[in-house]
Scaffold this motif. Structure first.
Motif, PDB file in Angstrom:
ATOM      1  N   ALA A  24       0.849  -1.194   0.000  1.00 27.54           N
ATOM      2  CA  ALA A  24       0.000   0.000   0.000  1.00 27.54           C
ATOM      3  C   ALA A  24       0.886   1.246   0.000  1.00 27.54           C
ATOM      4  N   PRO A  25       0.356   2.379  -0.473  1.00 26.06           N
ATOM      5  CA  PRO A  25       1.178   3.579  -0.554  1.00 26.06           C
ATOM      6  C   PRO A  25       1.784   3.946   0.793  1.00 26.06           C
ATOM      7  N   THR A  26       2.934   4.523   0.733  1.00 26.66           N
ATOM      8  CA  THR A  26       3.645   4.930   1.934  1.00 26.66           C
ATOM      9  C   THR A  26       2.810   5.939   2.712  1.00 26.66           C
ATOM     10  N   SER A  27       2.834   5.794   4.024  1.00 28.73           N
ATOM     11  CA  SER A  27       2.017   6.671   4.847  1.00 28.73           C
ATOM     12  C   SER A  27       2.733   7.973   5.154  1.00 28.73           C
ATOM     13  N   GLU A  28       1.911   9.007   5.331  1.00 30.17           N
ATOM     14  CA  GLU A  28       2.448  10.300   5.776  1.00 30.17           C
ATOM     15  C   GLU A  28       2.490  10.357   7.292  1.00 30.17           C
ATOM     16  N   LEU A  29       1.871   9.345   7.915  1.00 34.29           N
ATOM     17  CA  LEU A  29       1.799   9.371   9.383  1.00 34.29           C
ATOM     18  C   LEU A  29       3.138   9.030  10.005  1.00 34.29           C
ATOM     19  N   THR A  30       3.441   9.712  11.095  1.00 33.73           N
ATOM     20  CA  THR A  30       4.667   9.363  11.811  1.00 33.73           C
ATOM     21  C   THR A  30       4.331   8.978  13.251  1.00 33.73           C
ATOM     22  N   TYR A  31       5.201   8.185  13.834  1.00 35.09           N
ATOM     23  CA  TYR A  31       5.050   7.755  15.215  1.00 35.09           C
ATOM     24  C   TYR A  31       6.317   8.140  15.958  1.00 35.09           C
ATOM     25  N   PRO A  32       6.246   8.653  17.209  1.00 32.86           N
ATOM     26  CA  PRO A  32       5.057   8.877  18.021  1.00 32.86           C
ATOM     27  C   PRO A  32       4.189  10.036  17.525  1.00 32.86           C
ATOM     28  N   MET A  33       2.917   9.972  17.885  1.00 34.10           N
ATOM     29  CA  MET A  33       1.955  11.019  17.523  1.00 34.10           C
ATOM     30  C   MET A  33       1.728  11.948  18.711  1.00 34.10           C
ATOM     31  N   ALA A  34       1.311  13.173  18.388  1.00 38.85           N
ATOM     32  CA  ALA A  34       1.192  14.181  19.458  1.00 38.85           C
ATOM     33  C   ALA A  34      -0.094  13.994  20.256  1.00 38.85           C
ATOM     34  N   ARG A  35       0.018  14.184  21.549  1.00 36.80           N
ATOM     35  CA  ARG A  35      -1.163  14.229  22.409  1.00 36.80           C
ATOM     36  C   ARG A  35      -1.724  15.637  22.393  1.00 36.80           C
ATOM     37  N   GLU A  36      -3.027  15.765  22.573  1.00 41.17           N
ATOM     38  CA  GLU A  36      -3.618  17.098  22.717  1.00 41.17           C
ATOM     39  C   GLU A  36      -3.866  17.413  24.178  1.00 41.17           C
ATOM     40  N   THR A  37      -4.230  16.352  24.913  1.00 44.09           N
ATOM     41  CA  THR A  37      -4.433  16.523  26.351  1.00 44.09           C
ATOM     42  C   THR A  37      -3.582  15.464  27.043  1.00 44.09           C
ATOM     43  N   VAL A  38      -3.032  15.845  28.195  1.00 41.93           N
ATOM     44  CA  VAL A  38      -2.021  14.986  28.802  1.00 41.93           C
ATOM     45  C   VAL A  38      -2.560  13.645  29.303  1.00 41.93           C
ATOM     46  N   LEU A  39      -3.864  13.577  29.573  1.00 40.31           N
ATOM     47  CA  LEU A  39      -4.391  12.330  30.111  1.00 40.31           C
ATOM     48  C   LEU A  39      -5.110  11.477  29.067  1.00 40.31           C
ATOM     49  N   ASP A  40      -4.970  11.853  27.807  1.00 38.61           N
ATOM     50  CA  ASP A  40      -5.583  11.054  26.743  1.00 38.61           C
ATOM     51  C   ASP A  40      -4.548  10.735  25.677  1.00 38.61           C
ATOM     52  N   PRO A  41      -4.662   9.552  25.058  1.00 36.44           N
ATOM     53  CA  PRO A  41      -3.746   9.217  23.976  1.00 36.44           C
ATOM     54  C   PRO A  41      -3.938  10.187  22.806  1.00 36.44           C
ATOM     55  N   PRO A  42      -2.997  10.242  21.874  1.00 37.94           N
ATOM     56  CA  PRO A  42      -3.156  11.145  20.733  1.00 37.94           C
ATOM     57  C   PRO A  42      -4.513  10.949  20.055  1.00 37.94           C
ATOM     58  N   PRO A  43      -5.215  12.054  19.710  1.00 36.10           N
ATOM     59  CA  PRO A  43      -6.549  11.918  19.109  1.00 36.10           C
ATOM     60  C   PRO A  43      -6.524  11.189  17.762  1.00 36.10           C
ATOM     61  N   THR A  44      -5.363  11.186  17.102  1.00 35.43           N
ATOM     62  CA  THR A  44      -5.263  10.465  15.817  1.00 35.43           C
ATOM     63  C   THR A  44      -5.608   8.988  15.985  1.00 35.43           C
TER      64      THR A  44
END
Ligand code: HEM
Length: 400
Positions: free
Chosen positions: A6-26
């Motif tokens: 499948a085509p190469t992804s633009e996504l990178t890991y680690p992903m950014a969190r928006e709030t400190v007590l929740d995993p990244p919204p992505t």
């Protein structure tokens, strides 16, 4: 059906969190639209599959064709310069992984861990006595969350009391992602030399501790003395930072959910379920479950090719809305189904019962002794650690 072509992804890991007590919204969007997707690892530019749904996570963690062996082509390694030493069974596949795990298993059984509970309670009480005497304020991490698992693990292993500070320092340095590779290697060798001597001493003259009992059983179990040293090192590393950070972020989560905390204070008998729910909600091992495919395997309509790396995101699986109702809510009365914070399948955390006992004792005593415990700084000033293997807090200023 998609596949590794499948085509190469633009996504990178680690992903950014928006709030400190929740995993990244992505993660939530990926669960909805691309539950198994390609991502680029920002630390070495390699590409792996990111697995975000609960059922897919379980499938992969149960299927031993997904290898945990560091040397399997495609394994998403982070510190490629340092292959794990003998005995590091978290990075091995069955049957060798099982051979080593079985030697350890009775030492972390429910019965053994229940026997340890009063000792853990005693450590918790002593640490709180000291913290209360000094404060307020206090740093809950330095004064409580770090020393607790350090004391538990060193006691379990039978490390002499005077050497415990050394253990504390070495495991901390090894756990920091910012530690330069040469420093990490130096500290790891120091720890290995120390454990070589300790295990040799226990092998010659066994005492009443985990290392001695492993030495006594090791020949029958076909385990070498080097492997016993490796198992001891693994326990030090795996059982320390995880527990400390879980206490840290879990405490923040409780303080940020006053209704849940009030419920727990009013009903201390809810501690077991509450601790389990906190671990689900605040899953600290984001980069924890890595694998490499040793065959072409279809999971949830996606073909993962032999030689592809896989990253099973446990913090995302534990917020899967198809399994957990209102997954983003911390609900200590939730009848939590099996969450995946401790992994799943043959590599599921062998220390999870010991971890649970420490968390239960820690939170129960903390809020019983200090019912007015609160943060001593605004939440946005709490130093969360985004740059480490384990999510957590570097320090936690509290008052009461
Ligand atoms: C809150 C605390 C803890 C968390 C969240 C945690 C999480 C995990 C996870 C997710 C795995 C599976 C990794 C994989 O599938 O690749 C694991 C494995 C492991 N954990 Fe823990 N852990 C904790 C505490 C402990 C403690 C207290 C010990 C030891 C005393 C320990 C020892 C291990 C070992 C030896 C493994 C490897 C098991 C195997 O590969 O068969 N952990 N842990």
């Amino acid at each position: 059906m998609s596949s590794s072509t499948a085509p190469t992804s633009e996504l990178t890991y680690p992903m950014a969190r928006e709030t400190v007590l929740d995993p990244p919204p992505t993660y939530a969007s990926l669960r909805a639209e691309h539950p198994i997707t390609r991502v680029r690892l920002d630390f070495d530019d390699s590409e792996v599959w990111l697995v975000t749904r609960y059922e897919d996570a379980k499938t992969i963690l149960t299927d031993t064709r997904f290898s945990s062996d560091f040397q399997t082509p495609g394994f998403p390694a982070r510190l490629t310069s340092q292959p794990p030493g003998p005995g590091t069974f978290i990075r091995m596949d069955p049957p060798d992984q099982q051979r080593l795990r079985h030697l350890l298993h009775p030492e972390l059984s429910r019965k053994r861990v229940d026997e340890l509970r009063p000792t853990v309670e005693g450590f918790v009480a002593e640490l709180l006595d000291r913290m209360i005497e000094k404060g307020p304020p206090a740093d809950l991490i330095a004064d409580f969350a770090l020393p607790l698992p350090s004391q538990v693990i060193t006691t379990l292993l039978g490390v002499p009391y005077e050497d415990r500070e050394f253990f504390h320092d070495t495991t901390r340095v090894m756990g920091e992602q910012t530690t330069p590779p040469e420093e990490r290697l130096r500290v790891r060798n120091q720890l290995k030399e120390y454990l070589d001597d300790l295990v040799a001493a226990k092998d010659a003259e066994p005492g009443d501790d985990l290392l001695s009992r492993m030495c006594e059983r090791r020949v029958e179990a076909d385990v070498s003395i080097e492997e016993v040293v490796g198992i001891a090192t693994l326990l030090m590393v795996a059982g320390y930072e995880t527990v400390a950070n879980q206490i840290g972020v879990g405490t923040v989560a409780l303080l940020q959910n006053p209704d849940q905390l009030a419920d727990l204070k009013a009903h201390p008998d809810k501690i077991r379920g509450a601790a389990d729910e906190i671990v689900r909600h605040q899953t600290v091992t984001d980069y924890g479950a890595r694998r490499a495919a040793t065959a072409d395997i279809e999971v949830g309509g996606t073909t993962i090719r032999k030689g592809d790396g896989v990253l099973v995101v446990l913090s995302s699986a534990n917020r899967d809305e198809s399994v957990f109702t209102d997954p983003d809510e911390l609900d200590i009365n939730r009848k939590t189904q099996d969450h995946l914070a401790f992994g799943w399948g043959p590599h599921q955390c062998v220390g999870h019962l010991l971890a649970r006992v420490q968390l239960e004792c820690a939170w129960a005593a903390l809020f019983e002794r200090l019912p007015d415990l609160r943060l001593d700084v605004p939440l946005d000033e709490v130093p969360f650690r985004f740059d480490m293997f384990v999510y957590g807090v570097r320090g936690l200023p509290v008052t009461w």
